[in-house]
Scaffold this active site. Structure first.
Site, mmCIF file in Angstrom:
data_model
loop_
_atom_site.group_PDB
_atom_site.id
_atom_site.type_symbol
_atom_site.label_atom_id
_atom_site.label_comp_id
_atom_site.label_asym_id
_atom_site.label_seq_id
_atom_site.Cartn_x
_atom_site.Cartn_y
_atom_site.Cartn_z
ATOM 1 N N GLU A 285 0.891 -1.221 0.149
ATOM 2 C CA GLU A 285 0.032 0.216 -0.059
ATOM 3 C C GLU A 285 0.820 1.069 -0.025
ATOM 4 O O GLU A 285 1.838 1.174 0.572
ATOM 5 C CB GLU A 285 -1.072 -0.049 1.158
ATOM 6 C CG GLU A 285 -1.892 1.267 1.310
ATOM 7 C CD GLU A 285 -2.532 1.187 2.649
ATOM 8 O OE1 GLU A 285 -2.198 0.772 3.677
ATOM 9 O OE2 GLU A 285 -3.803 1.752 2.649
ATOM 10 N N LYS B 241 -10.462 0.858 -1.119
ATOM 11 C CA LYS B 241 -10.341 0.462 0.347
ATOM 12 C C LYS B 241 -11.445 1.176 0.932
ATOM 13 O O LYS B 241 -11.816 2.148 0.897
ATOM 14 C CB LYS B 241 -8.872 1.088 0.918
ATOM 15 C CG LYS B 241 -8.756 0.905 2.432
ATOM 16 C CD LYS B 241 -7.499 1.456 2.716
ATOM 17 C CE LYS B 241 -6.824 1.071 4.159
ATOM 18 N NZ LYS B 241 -5.791 1.884 4.407
ATOM 19 N N CYS C 170 -4.488 -3.132 4.269
ATOM 20 C CA CYS C 170 -4.289 -2.675 5.621
ATOM 21 C C CYS C 170 -5.400 -2.704 6.735
ATOM 22 O O CYS C 170 -5.754 -3.786 7.108
ATOM 23 C CB CYS C 170 -3.527 -1.400 5.391
ATOM 24 S SG CYS C 170 -2.654 -0.955 6.751
#
Ligand code: NAG
Ligand code: NAG
Ligand code: NAG
Ligand code: NAG
Length: 501
Positions: free
Chosen positions: A80, A179, A212
């Protein structure tokens, strides 16, 4: 309540005629990348300057992709923020963004670079995949214009998304994931309206993808595994390690084990930000990991994985995390409880007083049970058993139930829960369990020097005990059963109160 929000937006990209070339195993690669960061600035740089910086990072990633392909890797995951870093405002990231189309358009940017306007980063990533015949996973920024016809359109007339892309070995865009659970400081990006559940099929199994902080979530993390039954997860991350409970390698490998999937985790590398810890994790074992607080270099990792681990005889059986603990009575001992903080959560601790014993620590509905034996009770080291049952509210909101055994930073009980790096006390025997109200419990053991405990030294019994098994004395720094209770989460993990509130 999150569980009722079943897929509003489902993106499934099936490659046809794959069963012909199906592979039983594949070689996975992840690259921990020391990102070359742009200079901090409030004024946006030009598109040309932004591209120059991104190309510098892609030059480094290109070397890793080529090396991985040469060693037979089928897929490589990069981190990321791996192409432009993380120091941005909403305006200053704009020149780094590209319009990323829905993969349904069937596009090979390397062959047809201008089909969706000026998209040099997607073109380059696609060519890397195609020229090296390898799937390439990267994290870049997507921009989508909007206007007043959409009441949620931001004032500047565009959405900006933290986005993972996957190009297959022909260079075709096969997955795009926005995300969903942004981490609190990600002010440069917008939250997508709905959770996207992105999966795709390949000759080496079915893949899911998320980023994440998403790993704490039900949507999409648990849903792609439980409902879509993926075999492997692609996981770009920019994770800063926070001991004792949230270090990248122990947490990610525990997640893969508990969820029963392969996890390909690529972290960014920056020691001053405590960002390190990448790995390739299978349900039954950690295949390879990298943790380096000494150098500023990147690192390529490769390992062979089973394409469809659920079909293997070694596939771990489901664990009933409540079974053992609910059958025991609280141990009676001369213990006294005291409070202590771990990452802004107030635990109930009790100190281990002798070299062997049975202890109980309870908070709300959770009781944690520990039976242990140390080689010796040292006077210069203190251990405590802790329990937490509550809503975590800093840098995101999510409900936790945690049982942990840890070394306190000093012999002062007020330091229990604070990070500590080494331990001399050795545990010959241990059994940790808790009355969890969830089946999502991630078990981890960290040894002195931030080493992962090798799997041969412990087991997770089907009745929910984390137990020693080899008899080898282990210098335990922390062990934990980290439970997530999704039913008690607020609708979005990432929209909690700010830091220190
Ligand atoms: C940052 O600024 C310095 C000094 O002005 C310059 O030398 C350097 O090239 C810049 N770095 C980037 C990535 O733009
Ligand atoms: C506003 O957005 C809608 C839907 O995307 C589009 O049809 C319309 O043309 C846009 N209007 C303007 C003024 O851009
Ligand atoms: C690591 O990140 C920090 C904060 O973003 C930055 O100031 C520093 O330059 C980075 N270190 C390296 C080696 O890039
Ligand atoms: C702990 O409990 C077990 C079983 O309940 C018992 O056999 C053992 O003697 C206890 N150990 C200590 C040190 O109290």
């Amino acid at each position: 309540m999150i569980i009722s929000h079943f897929p509003k937006c489902v993106a499934v990209f099936a490659l046809l005629a794959l069963s012909v070339g199906a592979l039983d195993t594949f070689i996975a690669a992840v690259y921990e990348h020391a990102v070359i960061l742009p200079n901090r600035t409030e004024t946006p740089v030009s598109k040309e300057e932004a591209l120059l910086l991104m190309n510098k990072n892609i030059d480094v990633l290109e070397k890793a992709v080529k090396l991985a392909a040469k060693q037979g890797a089928h897929i490589i995951v990069t981190p990321e923020d791996g192409i432009y870093g993380w120091i941005f405002t909403r305006e200053s990231i704009y020149p780094y963004l590209e319009d990323i189309p829905d993969p349904g358009v069937n596009w090979i940017p390397c062959r047809d670079p201008w089909r969706f306007g000026n998209t040099p980063v997607q073109q380059r990533l696609s060519c890397l995949a195609k020229d090296n015949s390898i799937y390439v996973v990267a994290n870049i920024g997507d921009k989508k214009p909007c206007n007043a016809s959409d009441s949620q359109c931001p004032p500047d007339g565009r959405y900006q998304y933290n986005t993972d892309v996957v190009f297959d070995s022909q260079g075709k865009l096969v997955a795009r994931y926005h995300k969903y659970n942004l981490f609190a400081p990600e002010i440069q990006f917008d939250f997508p309206k709905d959770s996207e559940l992105v999966t795709f099929d390949s000759p080496f199994g079915k893949f899911g993808i998320f980023t994440c902080f998403d790993i704490f979530s039900h949507d999409p993390a648990v849903v792609v595994v439980d409902e879509f039954q993926v075999d492997s997860i692609l996981y770009p991350t920019a994770w800063y390690n926070t001991l004792p409970l949230l270090s990248a390698v122990p947490f990610h490998s525990a997640w893969a084990k508990a969820m029963g999937v392969n996890l390909l985790a690529a972290n960014t590398h920056n020691t001053s930000m405590h960002m390190t810890g990448s790995g390739i994790y299978a349900p039954e074992a950690v295949k390879v990991y990298h943790y380096d607080m000494e150098t500023e270099s990147g690192q390529l990792l490769l390992s062979e994985l089973k394409s469809r681990p659920r079909r293997e005889p070694t596939y771990p059986a489901a664990v009933d995390w409540h079974a053992y603990a609910s059958s025991v009575k609280p141990f009676s001992s001369e213990q006294s409880d005291f409070p202590g903080m771990i990452y802004f959560d107030e635990f109930t601790f009790t100190k281990l007083k002798r070299n062997t014993g049975n202890y109980t620590a309870c908070q709300k509905d959770l009781c944690c049970y520990l039976t242990y034996k140390m080689s010796e009770k040292r006077t210069d080291e203190v251990y405590a058993l802790g329990a937490f049952d509550g809503l975590h509210t800093v840098e995101g909101q999510y409900y936790l139930q945690i049982c942990t055994l840890l070394k306190c930073q000093t012999t002062d009980l007020e330091t229990c829960g604070e990070p500590v790096g080494s331990a001399f006390t050795k545990f010959e025997d241990f059994s940790l369990s808790g009355t969890f109200g969830t089946r999502y419990v991630f078990p981890q053991i960290i040894l002195s020097g931030s080493q992962l405990a090798p799997e041969r030294h412990y087991e997770i019994s089907r009745d929910g005990r984390l137990r020693s098994r080899s008899g080898a004395p282990l210098p335990v720094l922390v062990m934990a059963l980290y439970g997530r209770v999704f039913e008690k989460d607020p609708p979005r993990l990432g929209q909690g109160s700010g830091k220190f509130q």
